[in-house]
Design a protein around this motif. Structure first.
Motif, short mmCIF file in Angstrom:
data_model
loop_
_atom_site.label_atom_id
_atom_site.label_comp_id
_atom_site.label_asym_id
_atom_site.label_seq_id
_atom_site.Cartn_x
_atom_site.Cartn_y
_atom_site.Cartn_z
N GLY A 108 -1.95 9.96 -4.55
CA GLY A 108 -2.90 9.40 -3.60
C GLY A 108 -2.48 7.99 -3.21
N LYS A 109 -3.27 7.37 -2.31
CA LYS A 109 -2.90 6.05 -1.78
C LYS A 109 -3.49 4.94 -2.64
N ILE A 110 -2.64 4.00 -3.04
CA ILE A 110 -3.06 2.87 -3.88
C ILE A 110 -2.39 1.58 -3.38
N VAL A 111 -2.80 0.46 -3.99
CA VAL A 111 -2.10 -0.81 -3.74
C VAL A 111 -1.38 -1.18 -5.03
N THR A 155 8.72 7.20 -6.05
CA THR A 155 7.96 7.82 -4.96
C THR A 155 8.11 7.01 -3.67
N ALA A 156 7.62 5.75 -3.69
CA ALA A 156 7.69 4.94 -2.46
C ALA A 156 9.14 4.69 -2.05
N ASN A 177 5.95 7.58 6.48
CA ASN A 177 6.04 6.32 5.74
C ASN A 177 5.63 6.50 4.28
N PRO A 178 6.07 5.57 3.39
CA PRO A 178 5.67 5.66 1.98
C PRO A 178 4.16 5.58 1.77
N SER A 179 3.41 5.12 2.77
CA SER A 179 1.95 5.00 2.60
C SER A 179 1.21 6.15 3.27
N ASP A 180 1.94 7.16 3.73
CA ASP A 180 1.31 8.27 4.46
C ASP A 180 0.81 9.33 3.48
N GLU A 181 -0.49 9.63 3.57
CA GLU A 181 -1.07 10.57 2.60
C GLU A 181 -0.56 12.01 2.77
N ARG A 182 0.16 12.27 3.88
CA ARG A 182 0.74 13.60 4.04
C ARG A 182 1.99 13.81 3.16
N LEU A 183 2.40 12.73 2.45
CA LEU A 183 3.57 12.81 1.57
C LEU A 183 3.51 14.02 0.64
N ILE A 196 0.89 -1.15 0.00
CA ILE A 196 0.00 0.00 0.00
C ILE A 196 0.94 1.21 0.00
N MET A 197 0.78 2.09 -0.95
CA MET A 197 1.75 3.19 -1.10
C MET A 197 1.10 4.43 -1.69
N ILE A 198 1.82 5.53 -1.57
CA ILE A 198 1.42 6.74 -2.25
C ILE A 198 2.06 6.73 -3.63
N GLY A 199 1.27 6.97 -4.66
CA GLY A 199 1.76 6.93 -6.03
C GLY A 199 2.63 8.13 -6.35
N PRO A 200 3.07 8.22 -7.59
CA PRO A 200 2.73 7.36 -8.72
C PRO A 200 3.73 6.24 -9.03
#
Lengths: 234, 285
Positions: B104-107, A22-23, A72-78, A13-17
């Motif tokens: 945004g957040k994805i898998v 990015t991650a 973290n790479p999954s944090d939407e505040r990125l 689960i990560m913030i794109g793209p």
């Protein structure tokens, strides 16, 4: 490739793209944050290769800075990391550059200044699928992937320092996975990088700090990202 | 591990592919089935959000090159040629991909660039058939298993194997997942996955300005429609004359034969068309 795990395929689960731009960038930033002991006032990031060419469109800049803010790479505040850094009074700069021919295309060199004005340099690469490796710490070649704990020391280049440290590890039944020593002949200073096979506590760093000749010790524990399903401990 | 071995094991013990995937992961990595299910449950939640968000509110990419299409399509969808299930899948694929491009957040499944295909297929089919969460998680496990085989015998990165390795693999994963979701057999799942790969072979990775936007977002649409049609054929009882393992071998060899310019370097294909170059120039300013 060996049989990948289900979680190598599904997730993270990560913030794109981009997992690498990015991650992976966020993960590198977080490693730099940990290596700097969390004390960052200013950071200059030299971007190499594809990082230099596409960093704005991939949000590599925002992700690197977010990692340096311990996100973290999954944090939407990125995506808001520029603003968060400004609020915390952390200054930053991105400089596209060429770090050399044999350097991985997704590489960044961090030059971090802490609150005492000391600087610290880290180079790392995002090697695909969000996996990263730190290849250089303060000019010392390392191969740190964030999976195992490491200890970094600065010490006087005198006999006995290494045996002191290895004895402390032996007493705690901790095996050494990898170890490097470098030194500068001019000022008789040396650096050591030790990768450990098992976890150790801060009492070990306290004990190492007491060894005569040691000037600095850093302990870096494995990078935990509980929000990343593929990365968390079972 | 290949499909032929998995089919033998599934046939012997009457297993679903999702059950095989769970057991295999537990044996290989010592993670309990409950923990695996729990992690997949969290992934499903992220998928649901990313498949809906950009349909409800238009989002723009970081570069500003793309965005707003999932919203536009959702407005139009009641008049779609494709019917409820497929049009919903198209909308979900657009949404996940636009969310990805907008930070945004994805898998990633298997990659961020192809993150819309598996969720769109599973969520759209489940929604139109009223299938529960447990079935959806099983479908995702099945998708993961198919990806594991491709990862072992070919590759999943555009830089290595072109878009066929990303969107093609995602499409195969989604096709197999939909078959299991609708009660098809493991054999039918692999037939569907084989058909999906056959229809993606040779697809190049040629992103404009090197960004995961053009053509990636719309390739996710192509990927999910391909997956649904492949699943439909398999469920009708149509076999793939080329077995899945062979299609993976072909994917691997074709990937190796692709020149560097067509493997994520933005040095060929759409990236170097007149419009592609102009768009790349535009965002430099």
């Amino acid at each position: 490739m060996p049989v990948p795990s289900l979680f190598d395929i599904m997730g993270p689960i990560m913030i794109g793209p981009s997992s690498s731009h990015t991650a992976g960038a966020a993960r590198l930033g977080k490693m730099a944050y940990k290596l700097a002991g969390g004390d960052i006032r200013r950071v200059v990031m030299y971007l190499h290769g594809s990082f230099a060419a596409t960093y704005r469109g991939h949000g590599t800049d925002k992700a690197l800075l977010a990692g340096l803010l311990n996100l973290n790479p999954s944090d939407e505040r990125l995506r808001d990391s520029f603003q968060i850094a400004a609020e915390k009074g952390i200054s930053y700069e991105f400089i596209p550059t060429d770090l050399g021919e044999n350097v991985h295309p997704n590489t960044v060199r961090f030059v971090i200044t802490d609150s005492r004005g000391e600087t610290f340099e880290i180079m790392g690469s995002s090697i695909g699928g969000g996996q990263v490796v730190v290849s250089e710490i303060d000019g010392m070649e390392v191969n740190f992937t964030g999976e195992r704990p490491i200890i970094i020391t600065a010490h006087q280049d005198t006999p006995g320092v290494l045996s002191h440290i290895t004895t402390l590890l032996f007493e705690r039944d901790i095996n050494i996975g990898d170890m490097r020593v470098t030194r500068s002949r001019e000022d008789k200073s040396a650096h050591m990088y030790i990768e450990l096979d098992s976890l150790c506590g801060q009492d070990l760093t306290a004990a190492i700090r007491c060894i005569p000749g040691i000037t600095r010790v850093k302990l870096l524990l494995p990078i935990e990202e509980s929000d990343v399903p593929g990365k968390e401990n079972p | 591990m290949n499909a032929s071995e998995i089919l033998t094991a599934c046939c012997k013990d009457s297993l679903l592919l999702s059950t095989f995937a769970l057991r295999h992961e537990t044996e290989q990595n010592g993670i309990s089935e409950a923990v695996i299910r729990n992690r997949f449950d969290r992934m499903l939640t992220v998928m649901e959000t990313s498949a809906a968000e950009a349909r409800q509110n238009p989002v723009r990419s970081v570069s500003g090159l793309t965005g707003g299409d999932a919203f536009l399509y959702e407005q139009y969808r009641s008049a779609s040629l494709l019917g409820e299930t497929v049009s919903l899948a198209v909308a979900c694929a657009l949404s996940c991909s636009e969310i990805n491009a907008s930070m945004g957040k994805i898998v990633a499944c298997p990659t961020a660039g192809s993150c819309g295909i598996v969720p769109a297929a599973v969520l759209a089919v489940s929604s139109s058939k009223g299938l529960d969460r447990e079935k959806q998680i099983n479908a995702l496990l099945c998708a993961g298993l198919v990806g594991q085989i491709i990862g072992e015998h070919a590759c999943l990165a555009g830089a290595q194997g072109g878009c066929q390795a990303e969107c093609g693999s995602a499409s195969a994963m989604a096709a197999a997942a939909v078959v299991e979701l609708l009660g098809g057999s493991p054999e039918q799942s692999f037939d569907a996955a084989a058909i999906a790969i056959k229809n993606s072979l040779g697809l190049v990775c040629d992103p404009v300005a090197g960004l995961v936007e053009i053509p990636c977002i719309k390739r996710n649409v192509g990927g999910v429609v391909n997956a649904l049609s492949a699943a439909d054929l398999a469920l009708a009882g149509i076999h793939s004359r080329i077995p899945f393992d062979d299609t993976v071998d072909a994917l691997n060899r074709v990937g190796r034969q692709l020149p560097t310019s067509l493997r994520e370097t933005a040095m060929g294909g759409l990236a170097t068309t007149a419009a592609g170059i102009q768009l790349a120039e535009q965002i430099k300013q």
